[in-house]
Design a protein around this motif. Sequence first.
Motif, mmCIF file in Angstrom:
data_model
loop_
_atom_site.group_PDB
_atom_site.id
_atom_site.type_symbol
_atom_site.label_atom_id
_atom_site.label_comp_id
_atom_site.label_asym_id
_atom_site.label_seq_id
_atom_site.Cartn_x
_atom_site.Cartn_y
_atom_site.Cartn_z
ATOM 1 N N ALA B 55 0.831 -1.207 0.000
ATOM 2 C CA ALA B 55 0.000 0.000 0.000
ATOM 3 C C ALA B 55 0.863 1.253 0.000
ATOM 4 O O ALA B 55 0.573 2.239 -0.695
ATOM 5 N N GLN B 56 1.966 1.200 0.766
ATOM 6 C CA GLN B 56 2.899 2.325 0.779
ATOM 7 C C GLN B 56 3.462 2.558 -0.630
ATOM 8 O O GLN B 56 3.584 3.686 -1.081
ATOM 9 N N SER B 59 0.885 4.206 -2.771
ATOM 10 C CA SER B 59 0.730 5.596 -2.369
ATOM 11 C C SER B 59 1.896 6.431 -2.910
ATOM 12 O O SER B 59 1.700 7.522 -3.448
ATOM 13 N N ALA B 82 -4.723 6.268 2.502
ATOM 14 C CA ALA B 82 -4.007 6.939 1.420
ATOM 15 C C ALA B 82 -4.961 7.515 0.381
ATOM 16 O O ALA B 82 -4.532 8.112 -0.604
#
Lengths: 291, 112
Positions: B55-56, B59, B82
Amino acid sequence: MNALKIAVASGKGGTGKTMVATSLATSIVPEFKVNFIDCDVEAPNAHLFLRPEIKETQPANIRVPVIDEDKCTACGICVQICEFHALAKLMDRILVFPQLCHGCGSCQRNCPEGAIKEISRQIGSLKAGTTGAGIQYYRGELTTSEPMPTPIINQVKKWADPDENSVTILDSPPGASCSVVATLHDADFVLLVTEPTPFGLHDLKQMLGVLSQTGSPGGVIINRDGIGDENVEKYLNRTDYPILMKIPYENRIAFGLAKGHILSEFMPVYKARFKKLFQTMLGRINGGRSR
Amino acid sequence: MLLMISSQGDSLHSQPSLRFGRAPYFIQYDLNSDEWAAYQNKAVMESGGAGVVAAQFLSDHETDVALSGRFGPNAHQALSAAGIQMQTFDGQYETVQDVINGYKSGNLTGVS
């Protein structure tokens, strides 16, 4: 004699770790002061056999970070530092995932703004008591749905705090993962329990790989001897790890265990065998120390 | 408008991955220009927290919509924070291109 730690581990589940650990503990008490630690914190079961009276319970907490939004500049250093990905930087805000946090404190120590404080989060509990035979008993319990057993294993081992002249028996979780390493990394001897099947051999090899990393001396008990094939024995004969005992596949053993009895008590011949096993392990530990 | 699709391989012809955090690749697809790029998912080797790492990554790559078979609880929470939309597809899509077409025609399932 220094405080001695013997871990009972297996790789494959259901090979008889707890049967061996409880029998060993029962066979050497009261000659030795025995601590028993059930490190299988996801499914502790040794108490079903040892039947300790629990005298003390305490929460098992870890310290998890909380972000002070007023001080945080979202520099992202904490996200880079966290080995366990318990922090993420999203939309210029730091998000904490408490269930992934191992409570190591690195984020707090490395935050340049002092924007991280820690709060306690309970992930399980620790229990202690004594058995009728005089064994000091400890176990950790991980709360259902919590994913992280290792902090509880470390805490219950620390809590037990074995003194000089005591023997501590660590009943390991199955597998060959972090929780097993947390259980046995500081053991003086690792007793591996396996069964003579392809699955038993496969996981035994994994455990021997772990032992080659931790450097602990070890030996193997083959349980349910008579089933499966010869390959576990053949394999072990090519290694330095001795076969210390074979326990046959027998109805009366299964019946006794199913009633919650300890092998060395309902079949006293095993008491003598486990006493002898203990002396063999002592010899191997001391042999290793003098080298 | 940037899509990121979880994929088993590194092209539009690859089989889409039904897993998000542990997908071997992510295919980034720009709906405005039809340009695309493949990224290896570094989270696949993590012992834990793969969903958060993935997910990071999305983002950091300014993804607008994430497309996968399923999002785990940590990934879901991180993607929501995010501001990344999530849509899911099932095993009937044979290629990443099929998933993109499915998205364009509104056949995927939105995740709230």
